[in-house]
Motif scaffolding. Structure first.
Motif, PDB file in Angstrom:
ATOM      1  N   ILE A  57       0.693  -1.162   0.416  1.00  0.00           N
ATOM      2  CA  ILE A  57      -0.063  -0.414   0.074  1.00  0.00           C
ATOM      3  C   ILE A  57       1.444   1.239  -0.143  1.00  0.00           C
ATOM      4  CG2 ILE A  57      -1.073   1.411   1.491  1.00  0.00           C
ATOM      5  CD1 ILE A  57      -2.719  -1.430   2.520  1.00  0.00           C
ATOM      6  N   THR A  58       2.060   1.399   0.691  1.00  0.00           N
ATOM      7  CA  THR A  58       2.785   2.290   1.269  1.00  0.00           C
ATOM      8  C   THR A  58       3.539   2.491  -0.160  1.00  0.00           C
ATOM      9  OG1 THR A  58       3.353   1.650   3.308  1.00  0.00           O
ATOM     10  CG2 THR A  58       5.093   2.877   2.447  1.00  0.00           C
TER      11      THR A  58
ATOM     12  N   VAL B 186      -3.868  -3.230  -4.206  1.00  0.00           N
ATOM     13  CA  VAL B 186      -3.081  -3.716  -3.890  1.00  0.00           C
ATOM     14  C   VAL B 186      -3.647  -4.783  -4.757  1.00  0.00           C
ATOM     15  CG1 VAL B 186      -1.586  -5.262  -3.069  1.00  0.00           C
ATOM     16  CG2 VAL B 186      -1.428  -2.294  -2.552  1.00  0.00           C
ATOM     17  N   VAL B 187      -3.600  -6.079  -5.474  1.00  0.00           N
ATOM     18  CA  VAL B 187      -4.097  -7.433  -5.651  1.00  0.00           C
ATOM     19  C   VAL B 187      -3.176  -8.979  -5.521  1.00  0.00           C
ATOM     20  CG1 VAL B 187      -5.038  -8.293  -7.632  1.00  0.00           C
ATOM     21  CG2 VAL B 187      -5.312  -5.938  -7.856  1.00  0.00           C
TER      22      VAL B 187
ATOM     23  N   LYS C 162      -7.452  -1.712   9.457  1.00  0.00           N
ATOM     24  CA  LYS C 162      -8.516  -0.794   9.476  1.00  0.00           C
ATOM     25  C   LYS C 162      -9.390  -0.894   8.053  1.00  0.00           C
ATOM     26  CE  LYS C 162      -5.985   2.039  11.641  1.00  0.00           C
ATOM     27  NZ  LYS C 162      -4.787   3.474  12.249  1.00  0.00           N
ATOM     28  N   LYS C 163     -10.371   0.138   8.456  1.00  0.00           N
ATOM     29  CA  LYS C 163     -10.976   0.174   7.028  1.00  0.00           C
ATOM     30  C   LYS C 163     -10.565  -0.027   5.395  1.00  0.00           C
ATOM     31  CE  LYS C 163     -15.522   1.619   5.263  1.00  0.00           C
ATOM     32  NZ  LYS C 163     -17.253   2.232   5.421  1.00  0.00           N
ATOM     33  N   GLU C 164      -9.730   1.428   5.843  1.00  0.00           N
ATOM     34  CA  GLU C 164      -8.935   2.327   4.661  1.00  0.00           C
ATOM     35  C   GLU C 164      -8.415   1.594   3.604  1.00  0.00           C
ATOM     36  OE1 GLU C 164      -6.811   4.691   7.999  1.00  0.00           O
ATOM     37  OE2 GLU C 164      -9.907   3.625   7.518  1.00  0.00           O
TER      38      GLU C 164
ATOM     39  N   LYS D 158      -8.140  -1.468   0.110  1.00  0.00           N
ATOM     40  CA  LYS D 158      -7.432  -1.195  -0.674  1.00  0.00           C
ATOM     41  C   LYS D 158      -6.461  -2.859  -1.125  1.00  0.00           C
ATOM     42  CE  LYS D 158      -6.457   3.163   0.362  1.00  0.00           C
ATOM     43  NZ  LYS D 158      -5.198   4.223   0.728  1.00  0.00           N
ATOM     44  N   VAL D 159      -6.863  -3.870  -0.147  1.00  0.00           N
ATOM     45  CA  VAL D 159      -6.147  -4.900  -0.642  1.00  0.00           C
ATOM     46  C   VAL D 159      -7.433  -5.576  -1.213  1.00  0.00           C
ATOM     47  CG1 VAL D 159      -4.526  -6.823   0.268  1.00  0.00           C
ATOM     48  CG2 VAL D 159      -4.817  -4.276   0.904  1.00  0.00           C
ATOM     49  N   ILE D 160      -7.142  -6.471  -1.804  1.00  0.00           N
ATOM     50  CA  ILE D 160      -7.942  -7.478  -3.010  1.00  0.00           C
ATOM     51  C   ILE D 160      -7.364  -9.123  -3.442  1.00  0.00           C
ATOM     52  CG2 ILE D 160     -10.429  -5.934  -2.833  1.00  0.00           C
ATOM     53  CD1 ILE D 160      -9.245  -6.010  -6.003  1.00  0.00           C
TER      54      ILE D 160
END
Length: 351
Positions: free
Chosen positions: A135-136, A174-175, A189-191, A195-197
């Protein structure tokens, strides 16, 4: 305008990957390394192939999404000393999705602090390790994209507006491309969760984010122009992937001139004859070598990246009649056989 209009299917404006070129160069180099070097380069090739396999999984999902969108694969952009290598940019009429592909071994846990922890099992024993947050990594890509886009604006107000609403039009994903990976984001956290799936959730995620967005949908022409603006930023950078292997090359010194010494790889010193004539003196060897030189100049690479002399001798020894047989020749993968096969087979048929 709805999600499905005149344009019905996704279009890849750029589909090739620089990693595939890198693999071909490493495979061409492998035969002239010592045992230690070959072990290292094989591991590097395996890692690259694993990464490509993950990106192929994402490519499959996008191609079969039936969503009208433009896609850029493996985009390199830079601004001054800052640069970003982006796996996928996916442009819809509302949103650009910036995709970071991770084809990771093991299972992934994301804790409440946003840390990524990988669990792998070896011989019945589990090992946990922290990994750098993708994510970063992807956020840095977005920041560079934002800087480039705002810097292009002509006045303070348009710069402010471009920066203020950038996140509304650009979303990070991010996949996790390995279908065997188990993702545990229960405490994240929700955010972070958003972003990660996994790869099999990608199309559903794109549709849901698109439909929930309050941004007005653009026309297909504007969507294309948006994608083209980033394609124009892409730079095809020529990188030297071979420097780290120099110390493992097997060489001998052969005097050619009084004041010159030329390094000749041992892997290319074997003597092969055709009848009573050394293979190096045959017309087919000379023609295939000339072809190699022409292609290397055309592609601006070293000749042995296409095939080295040892592989050339193996080629003449086997005299393949089609691309399938060509792949039995040392150094010829399916990609290389498809790329150079027609030309090579045409030369071989003359003899």
């Amino acid at each position: 305008m709805g999600l499905f209009d005149r344009m019905k299917e996704p279009v890849f404006l750029k589909g090739n990957s620089n990693a595939e070129v890198q693999i071909e160069k490493l495979k061409a180099l492998e035969p002239i390394l010592n045992a230690e070097g070959q072990n290292i380069i094989k591991q590097d090739i395996k890692s690259l192939e694993y990464g490509i396999a993950g990106e192929k999984n994402i490519e499959f999902e996008l191609k079969n999404s039936h969503i009208p969108m433009y896609i850029l694969h493996d985009i390199y952009i830079e601004d001054g000393e800052l640069s970003a290598q982006i796996d996928y940019l996916v442009f819809t009429k509302k949103i650009c999705f910036i995709i970071e592909c991770k084809n990771l071994y093991g299972d992934i846990e994301i804790n409440s602090s946003g840390d990524f922890i990988r669990t792998m099992e070896f011989s019945g024993r589990k090992k946990k390790e922290g990994i750098y947050s993708p994510i970063t990594q992807n956020q840095r890509h977005l920041e560079l994209m934002k800087k480039i886009m705002t810097d292009r604006k002509n006045n303070i107000f348009t710069k402010y507006m471009a920066g203020r609403y950038f996140e509304d039009f650009n979303k990070s994903i991010v996949v996790l491309a390995n279908p065997k990976t188990v993702l545990n984001a229960k405490y994240a956290k929700k955010e972070v969760k958003e972003k990660v799936i996994r790869a099999d959730q990608l199309v559903k995620h794109i549709k849901e984010v698109y439909e929930s967005s309050k941004v007005a949908a653009d026309s297909e022409d504007k969507m294309l122009a948006w994608a083209q603006s980033y394609l124009d930023l892409h730079k095809a950078v020529e990188k030297d992937y071979t420097g780290k292997y120099e110390q493992y090359k097997i060489n001998i010194i052969t005097p050619r001139k009084q004041d010159e010494e030329v390094l000749t790889p041992v892997a290319e010193r074997s003597t092969i004859t055709v009848g009573e004539v050394p293979v190096e003196e045959t017309d087919i060897f000379k023609e295939l070598k000339a072809y190699r030189l022409d292609k290397s100049r055309e592609e601006k690479i070293k000749p042995y990246f296409i095939y080295n002399d040892n592989q050339l001798k193996d080629l003449i020894s086997k005299m393949p009649r089609n691309k399938e047989e060509l792949q039995t020749v040392s150094g010829f993968s399916e990609v290389k056989a498809n790329k150079y096969g027609d030309d090579i087979l045409k030369i071989i048929k003359k003899y």
